[in-house]
Design a protein around this motif. Structure first.
Motif, PDB file in Angstrom:
ATOM      1  N   VAL B  61       0.842  -1.191   0.000  1.00 17.00           N
ATOM      2  CA  VAL B  61       0.000   0.000   0.000  1.00 17.00           C
ATOM      3  C   VAL B  61       0.883   1.250   0.000  1.00 17.00           C
ATOM      4  N   LEU B  62       0.578   2.185  -0.908  1.00 18.54           N
ATOM      5  CA  LEU B  62       1.377   3.414  -0.952  1.00 18.54           C
ATOM      6  C   LEU B  62       0.945   4.328   0.192  1.00 18.54           C
ATOM      7  N   PRO B  63       1.885   4.743   1.039  1.00 17.64           N
ATOM      8  CA  PRO B  63       1.530   5.692   2.090  1.00 17.64           C
ATOM      9  C   PRO B  63       0.978   6.990   1.495  1.00 17.64           C
ATOM     10  N   HIS B  64       0.169   7.646   2.275  1.00 16.39           N
ATOM     11  CA  HIS B  64      -0.464   8.925   1.936  1.00 16.39           C
ATOM     12  C   HIS B  64       0.496   9.874   1.196  1.00 16.39           C
ATOM     13  N   THR B  65       1.724   9.952   1.699  1.00 13.21           N
ATOM     14  CA  THR B  65       2.686  10.937   1.191  1.00 13.21           C
ATOM     15  C   THR B  65       3.582  10.404   0.078  1.00 13.21           C
ATOM     16  N   LEU B  94       6.128  25.993   2.738  1.00 15.53           N
ATOM     17  CA  LEU B  94       5.337  26.590   3.812  1.00 15.53           C
ATOM     18  C   LEU B  94       4.160  25.703   4.205  1.00 15.53           C
ATOM     19  N   GLU B  95       3.482  25.192   3.182  1.00 15.96           N
ATOM     20  CA  GLU B  95       2.292  24.375   3.439  1.00 15.96           C
ATOM     21  C   GLU B  95       2.243  23.242   2.429  1.00 15.96           C
ATOM     22  N   ASN B  96       1.524  22.185   2.805  1.00 22.66           N
ATOM     23  CA  ASN B  96       1.315  21.087   1.865  1.00 22.66           C
ATOM     24  C   ASN B  96      -0.045  20.470   2.113  1.00 22.66           C
ATOM     25  N   ARG B  97      -0.743  20.245   1.010  1.00 19.30           N
ATOM     26  CA  ARG B  97      -2.080  19.652   1.108  1.00 19.30           C
ATOM     27  C   ARG B  97      -2.133  18.440   0.193  1.00 19.30           C
ATOM     28  N   ILE B  98      -2.630  17.322   0.712  1.00 12.38           N
ATOM     29  CA  ILE B  98      -2.706  16.089  -0.082  1.00 12.38           C
ATOM     30  C   ILE B  98      -4.098  15.501   0.042  1.00 12.38           C
ATOM     31  N   THR B  99      -4.659  15.073  -1.101  1.00 14.22           N
ATOM     32  CA  THR B  99      -5.902  14.310  -1.059  1.00 14.22           C
ATOM     33  C   THR B  99      -5.673  12.962  -1.719  1.00 14.22           C
ATOM     34  N   VAL B 100      -5.973  11.908  -0.973  1.00 16.57           N
ATOM     35  CA  VAL B 100      -5.933  10.543  -1.508  1.00 16.57           C
ATOM     36  C   VAL B 100      -7.362  10.197  -1.894  1.00 16.57           C
ATOM     37  N   HIS B 101      -7.614   9.983  -3.203  1.00  9.69           N
ATOM     38  CA  HIS B 101      -8.985   9.688  -3.638  1.00  9.69           C
ATOM     39  C   HIS B 101      -9.317   8.213  -3.504  1.00  9.69           C
ATOM     40  N   ARG B 102      -8.298   7.373  -3.683  1.00  7.94           N
ATOM     41  CA  ARG B 102      -8.510   5.955  -3.394  1.00  7.94           C
ATOM     42  C   ARG B 102      -7.185   5.355  -2.953  1.00  7.94           C
ATOM     43  N   ARG B 103      -7.314   4.207  -2.275  1.00  5.25           N
ATOM     44  CA  ARG B 103      -6.104   3.541  -1.797  1.00  5.25           C
ATOM     45  C   ARG B 103      -5.271   3.115  -2.992  1.00  5.25           C
ATOM     46  N   LEU B 104      -3.990   3.384  -2.941  1.00  4.72           N
ATOM     47  CA  LEU B 104      -3.097   3.050  -4.054  1.00  4.72           C
ATOM     48  C   LEU B 104      -2.146   1.946  -3.625  1.00  4.72           C
ATOM     49  N   THR B 222       4.780  11.981  10.864  1.00  2.00           N
ATOM     50  CA  THR B 222       3.635  12.331  11.705  1.00  2.00           C
ATOM     51  C   THR B 222       2.393  11.567  11.252  1.00  2.00           C
ATOM     52  N   LEU B 223       2.197  11.488   9.923  1.00  2.00           N
ATOM     53  CA  LEU B 223       1.035  10.746   9.410  1.00  2.00           C
ATOM     54  C   LEU B 223       1.134   9.260   9.742  1.00  2.00           C
ATOM     55  N   ALA B 224       2.376   8.744   9.737  1.00  2.00           N
ATOM     56  CA  ALA B 224       2.553   7.315  10.021  1.00  2.00           C
ATOM     57  C   ALA B 224       2.062   6.974  11.427  1.00  2.00           C
ATOM     58  N   THR B 225       2.138   7.935  12.337  1.00  2.00           N
ATOM     59  CA  THR B 225       1.670   7.657  13.697  1.00  2.00           C
ATOM     60  C   THR B 225       0.151   7.489  13.742  1.00  2.00           C
ATOM     61  N   LEU B 226      -0.542   7.951  12.699  1.00  2.00           N
ATOM     62  CA  LEU B 226      -2.007   7.892  12.710  1.00  2.00           C
ATOM     63  C   LEU B 226      -2.548   6.591  12.131  1.00  2.00           C
ATOM     64  N   GLY B 227      -1.654   5.675  11.699  1.00  2.00           N
ATOM     65  CA  GLY B 227      -2.097   4.355  11.287  1.00  2.00           C
ATOM     66  C   GLY B 227      -2.513   4.280   9.834  1.00  2.00           C
ATOM     67  N   PRO B 228      -2.962   3.072   9.413  1.00  2.00           N
ATOM     68  CA  PRO B 228      -3.215   2.815   7.993  1.00  2.00           C
ATOM     69  C   PRO B 228      -4.401   3.588   7.425  1.00  2.00           C
TER      70      PRO B 228
END
Lengths: 430, 286
Positions: B61-65, B94-104, B222-228
């Motif tokens: 599974v590709l992580p969010h980032t 300065l900022e970063n925004r990511i949207t995952v539309h489906r699990r990759l 930081t995102l990895a701490t929030l789980g799958p």
């Protein structure tokens, strides 16, 4: 359930594993935690358990890093299961996965949990390498030292040879013999031939390949790191090809054990979902089988009284007596193929009048097994054997096979383990 | 928009060098073209290295980032080009925004495009967005927007960017220990060999007291701490504050009382140094 009530039988609901890979290959950089988490995630997805707690998760690994002291709980936390799911590690060498299944099933039987996941993982590639024992003692002495003089004294014990690390070896600590060397002695004792071993190995590959071809593993397996089948599987294996290999265990002309009729070092993980019938029904999950009974045994191999991997032979009579069964009553039998010779020696022992009388204390031999009931979907010689993952592989596959045969079909599982131990269990189709 | 296809992932060292040598005399509008890296096949060994370094579970599974790492070389290639109005050295993420539309997963063939958008004034200089979009078989599956600041003459009347939610308060949920070599390790995986991340000496030459952690490593960790859950359909936003100097120990603070999870990284006595604030919104039913 009231404490006095008769224990209920735990249900085997399903299983999941990743394909097994040959060591130092596709999974070379995957850790035990990675593989166990991947197996759990596949199970969670298949049975809709995301965000749900289960009663407990019990798994283990034989080759384990010290940082993985809480391997199973860490894997649960990395999975989609609710973080409120308790977990603990077990380790009984190659019996780990089956023993974990028995432990979870027993808690379900006693009403202490309603559901649970049992499993195991092992990597021979990402193996723990420890510092040299001399260096470890020196470092600990340095850590205890309080004065500069004590520190100096500790440091003075450093030696160049201490940079050589300790690499885990597949040998019995008490005999210094590898498992293969132990097995070769037992094979020679029982007169197991090279041809018989090669035939068993070829059958294992054919059965596993056929099971893949008919889609048997479609709901038992999650592809991982690009593998969709067990990497060790050779569908075109033949006795002629295997006859060309040189023996790797045993000595001289009598050596019969080759790389093909012994299991290779392998990486992989497996898990099994267990629950009470009520829990399964509430979630709308069909039950494949129930765990009927289990038995462990151990033998004295250190003095050479018995072969290292013969303990399951001793466990069986207890099960048969408790269940009022004969070996021939089982519709399917799974004997873990640590080596082809392990299976053949165990079968030979059960057929032997003197062994059954003198060693097992039976009036009559247990008798021969119809080989068409043995390891019908292949076993470790073809699939590979990531030590702690084998139990979960067999439990899930056997439960599904029994369910295919129809309600009441019974199956026997036999797994030998390092340290002269063996674990057995009986499953019955729901 | 015109898309120019690149045959393979550009090497970033030469691009950084070229951008540094050609930084003077830039200006004007954003380039009208974007860059496309078509049918990217994920290298599983690379994915596993990334997962281990950021502490995601190793697997398919590709992580969010992760797609950001695939698109980042295109971002640099676009910004190093002579037609890019801002000089690359000194740009601050300065900022970063990511949207995952489906699990990759590693089995997906990814079409990765990058273009620049929204060059706009900021109180302390100018802002620009580098937009990374990932499609599989023509379907948009992932998008990211990286906002960079070029410090300079600001515009006091500029519309202020949306501010972050407040840093979560209270005792730390966890502590992350970032080793001195982290910047080099992440550079090896991400290709981002910006000297400010590599070594204390190269960072000093660029005006930092020590090497600083890659912002996108801190966001990923930081995102990895929030789980799958974060690999499922979801949106994250991260606001980078003070850079994390290497080595260092930072505290993780979490507030999951609202509809979206807010996580912060802080350090120092009483947690006064704020490094980032990150929010994760998981799509209902995902």
């Amino acid at each position: 359930m009231a404490a006095s009530a008769k224990p209920r039988r735990a249900a085997v609901i399903g299983g999941n594993r990743i394909p097994f890979a040959r060591a130092n290959s596709t999974y070379a950089k995957a850790s035990n935690q990675d593989m166990l988490t991947a197996s759990l995630e596949g199970l969670v997805a298949r049975f809709g358990l995301a965000g749900e707690p289960v009663g407990e998760v019990t798994a283990g690994a034989v080759l384990k890093h010290s940082r993985d002291f809480n391997l199973t709980r860490e894997s649960v936390l990395g999975s989609s299961l609710a973080p409120t799911t308790p977990a603990y590690d077990v380790q009984q060498a190659c019996g780990t996965g089956l023993e974990a299944t028995v432990l979870v099933a027993n808690k379900i039987a006693l009403g202490q949990v309603e559901s649970g996941i049992a499993g195991g993982t092992d990597t021979a590639s990402d193996a723990p390498i420890a510092v040299n024992e001399g260096l470890r003692e020196t470092l600990l002495a340095l850590n205890r030292a309080k004065t500069p003089g004590q520190r100096l004294k500790a440091v003075a014990r450093l030696r160049p040879g201490q940079v050589v690390p300790e690499i885990p070896r597949n040998v019995e600590p008490r005999t210094g013999l590898s498992m293969g060397e132990h097995m070769a002695q037992t094979a020679a004792h029982w007169g197991v031939t090279r041809e018989a071993q090669d035939e068993l190995a070829v059958q294992s590959h054919r059965n596993l390949a056929a099971a893949y071809d008919r889609g048997f593993f479609d709901d038992l397996l999650t592809p991982y790191l690009g593998l969709t089948r067990d990497q060790n599987l050779r569908a075109d294996s033949s006795v002629d090809k295997l006859a060309k290999l040189k023996p790797v265990f045993g000595r001289g002309d009598g050596a019969t054990m080759t790389a093909a009729n012994s299991t290779p070092l392998t990486d992989g993980a497996s898990v099994v979902l267990l629950g009470s019938d009520e829990w399964a029904a509430e979630r709308g999950l069909p039950v494949l089988a129930h765990l009927v009974d289990a038995q462990t045994a151990a033998v004295d191999y250190v003095t050479g009284h018995e072969g290292l991997l013969m303990a399951p032979a001793y466990a069986l009579p207890h099960l048969l007596e408790r269940q009022g069964m004969k070996l021939q009553d089982f519709d399917l039998v799974e004997i873990h193929e640590a080596f082809a010779a392990t299976v053949l020696c165990t079968l030979a022992a059960w057929e032997s009048e003197s062994f059954c009388r003198d060693r097992l204390g039976l009036d009559a031999p247990i008798g021969a097994l119809d080989r068409t009931r043995l390891n019908v979907n292949g076993s470790s010689l073809a699939a590979g054997h990531p030590f702690a993952a084998t139990g979960g592989r067999i439990v899930a596959s056997l439960a599904k096979s029994l369910e295919e045969r129809g309600s009441g079909a019974r199956g026997l599982i036999s797994i030998c383990a390092a340290g002269g131990q063996g674990v057995m269990a009986i499953l019955e189709a729901a | 928009m015109e898309l120019r296809e690149v045959a393979s992932t550009p090497a970033l060292g030469p691009l950084f060098a070229r951008a540094a040598l050609t930084q003077r005399g830039r200006g004007g509008a954003l380039p009208a073209h974007g860059l496309l890296l078509a049918a990217v096949q994920v290298d599983r060994a690379h994915l596993l290295d990334y997962q281990h370094l950021c502490r995601f579970a190793g697997g398919d599974v590709l992580p969010h980032t992760y797609p950001h790492v695939l698109g980042f070389p295109l971002q640099v290639a676009l910004m190093a080009g002579r037609d890019f109005p801002l000089p690359l050295p000194g740009l601050v993420h300065l900022e970063n925004r990511i949207t995952v539309h489906r699990r990759l997963t590693a089995d997906d063939r990814l079409d990765v495009t990058v273009h620049a958008a929204d060059l706009r004034p900021h109180a302390k200089g100018q802002l620009v967005d580098l937009v990374t979009e990932v499609d599989v078989d023509g379907e948009r599956v992932w998008e990211g927007r990286s906002t960079y600041l070029r410090r300079g003459r600001g515009d006091a009347n500029a519309v202020a960017p949306q501010s972050s939610p407040p840093m979560p308060q209270g005792p730390p949920a966890g502590v992350l220990r970032l080793p001195e070599g982290l910047g080099r390790a992440y550079a090896a995986v991400s290709g981002d060999v910006n000297p400010i991340h590599l070594h204390a000496l190269s960072a000093k030459a660029m005006g930092f007291p020590r090497a600083i952690a890659h912002g996108m490593w801190t966001a990923a960790r930081t995102l990895a701490t929030l789980g799958p859950e974060a690999s499922e359909p979801s949106t994250s936003e991260v606001w980078f504050r003070k850079p994390v100097l290497l080595p260092s120990t930072v505290e993780l603070v979490v507030d999951d009382s609202g509809s979206r999870t807010v996580v912060g990284l802080r350090s120092g006595r009483e947690g006064v140094r704020e490094h980032l604030v990150l929010t994760l919104d998981v799509e209902a039913g995902a």
